[in-house]
Design a protein around this motif. Structure first.
Motif, mmCIF file in Angstrom:
data_model
loop_
_atom_site.group_PDB
_atom_site.id
_atom_site.type_symbol
_atom_site.label_atom_id
_atom_site.label_comp_id
_atom_site.label_asym_id
_atom_site.label_seq_id
_atom_site.Cartn_x
_atom_site.Cartn_y
_atom_site.Cartn_z
ATOM 1 N N SER A 184 48.371 27.995 34.014
ATOM 2 C CA SER A 184 47.925 29.056 34.810
ATOM 3 C C SER A 184 46.869 28.501 35.435
ATOM 4 O O SER A 184 46.932 28.636 36.759
ATOM 5 C CB SER A 184 47.577 30.117 33.944
ATOM 6 O OG SER A 184 46.518 30.330 32.956
ATOM 7 N N ARG A 220 47.016 28.124 39.471
ATOM 8 C CA ARG A 220 46.129 28.755 40.652
ATOM 9 C C ARG A 220 45.421 27.749 41.561
ATOM 10 O O ARG A 220 45.175 28.046 42.557
ATOM 11 C CB ARG A 220 44.947 29.525 39.630
ATOM 12 C CG ARG A 220 45.367 30.959 39.118
ATOM 13 C CD ARG A 220 44.291 31.706 38.739
ATOM 14 N NE ARG A 220 43.574 31.013 37.332
ATOM 15 C CZ ARG A 220 43.978 31.327 36.327
ATOM 16 N NH1 ARG A 220 44.961 32.312 35.994
ATOM 17 N NH2 ARG A 220 43.436 30.732 35.265
ATOM 18 N N ASP A 261 48.099 26.932 44.318
ATOM 19 C CA ASP A 261 47.929 28.116 45.150
ATOM 20 C C ASP A 261 46.873 28.045 46.049
ATOM 21 O O ASP A 261 47.077 28.314 47.197
ATOM 22 C CB ASP A 261 48.173 29.575 44.150
ATOM 23 C CG ASP A 261 48.426 30.629 45.302
ATOM 24 O OD1 ASP A 261 49.590 30.329 46.065
ATOM 25 O OD2 ASP A 261 47.613 31.491 45.055
#
Length: 184
Positions: free
Chosen positions: A156, A160, A163
């Protein structure tokens, strides 16, 4: 008791010793027949409770290869042959003895090893097998959830970061396009 009856009783006791996961020897002096019946019911399907003759029991134990109970075979004796959960039987005997002090736990065998009355009391203080297994399952489930969280955390975090980089590139691409349009 005739010799054939004694031989049959010894054979039966020897088979009980072989097929039991634990054995608890008690002295029942002072208990009525009604109280003995109540004790048998309190042990449920986990054990059979039998009044025994010490001499025949010693012979049966020897025949079954059981050592360490001879010292407990003094005075009137009865044996709880445990087929189910030994903790449940120890609890049943402890609870019954609280309300019927005439019942005295002498000792026994657990997985072939002699146990003292104090060890049987400590066994009675354990949680039942089902509760211990449920706790173990809960601990294992928590461990796997923690492991899954630890494995998922880097993924995760990576997602992130990717992104954020994508957004920065998009913002940077829009800014450079505006600058080219403004100059032209």
């Amino acid at each position: 008791m005739a010799r054939a009856e004694k031989a049959a009783a010894v054979a039966e006791l020897a088979e009980e010793f072989r097929s039991s996961s634990a054995v608890v020897l008690t002295e029942y002096r002072g208990l009525s027949v009604k109280e003995m019946t109540e004790l048998r019911r309190s042990l449920g399907g986990d054990a059979s409770y039998t009044v025994v003759k010490n001499t025949l029991t010693k012979l049966a134990a020897k025949e079954a290869g059981v050592d360490g109970i001879e010292d407990y075979l003094e005075g009137p004796s009865a044996i709880a042959f445990v087929k189910g959960d030994p903790v449940a039987v120890a609890k049943g005997l402890r609870d019954f003895a609280k309300s019927h002090p005439a019942l005295d736990v002498k000792g026994g065998l657990f997985d072939g090893s002699p146990v003292t009355p104090d060890e049987i009391k400590r066994l009675a203080d354990l949680e039942s097998r089902e509760v211990l297994l449920a706790r173990l399952a809960g601990a294992l489930k928590a461990s796997t959830q923690n492991a899954a969280s630890l494995f998922a955390a880097p993924l995760s975090q990576t997602a992130r970061v990717v992104d954020a980089l994508r957004q920065k590139v998009e913002e940077g691409g829009d800014a450079s396009a505006k600058e080219s349009n403004d100059e032209g």
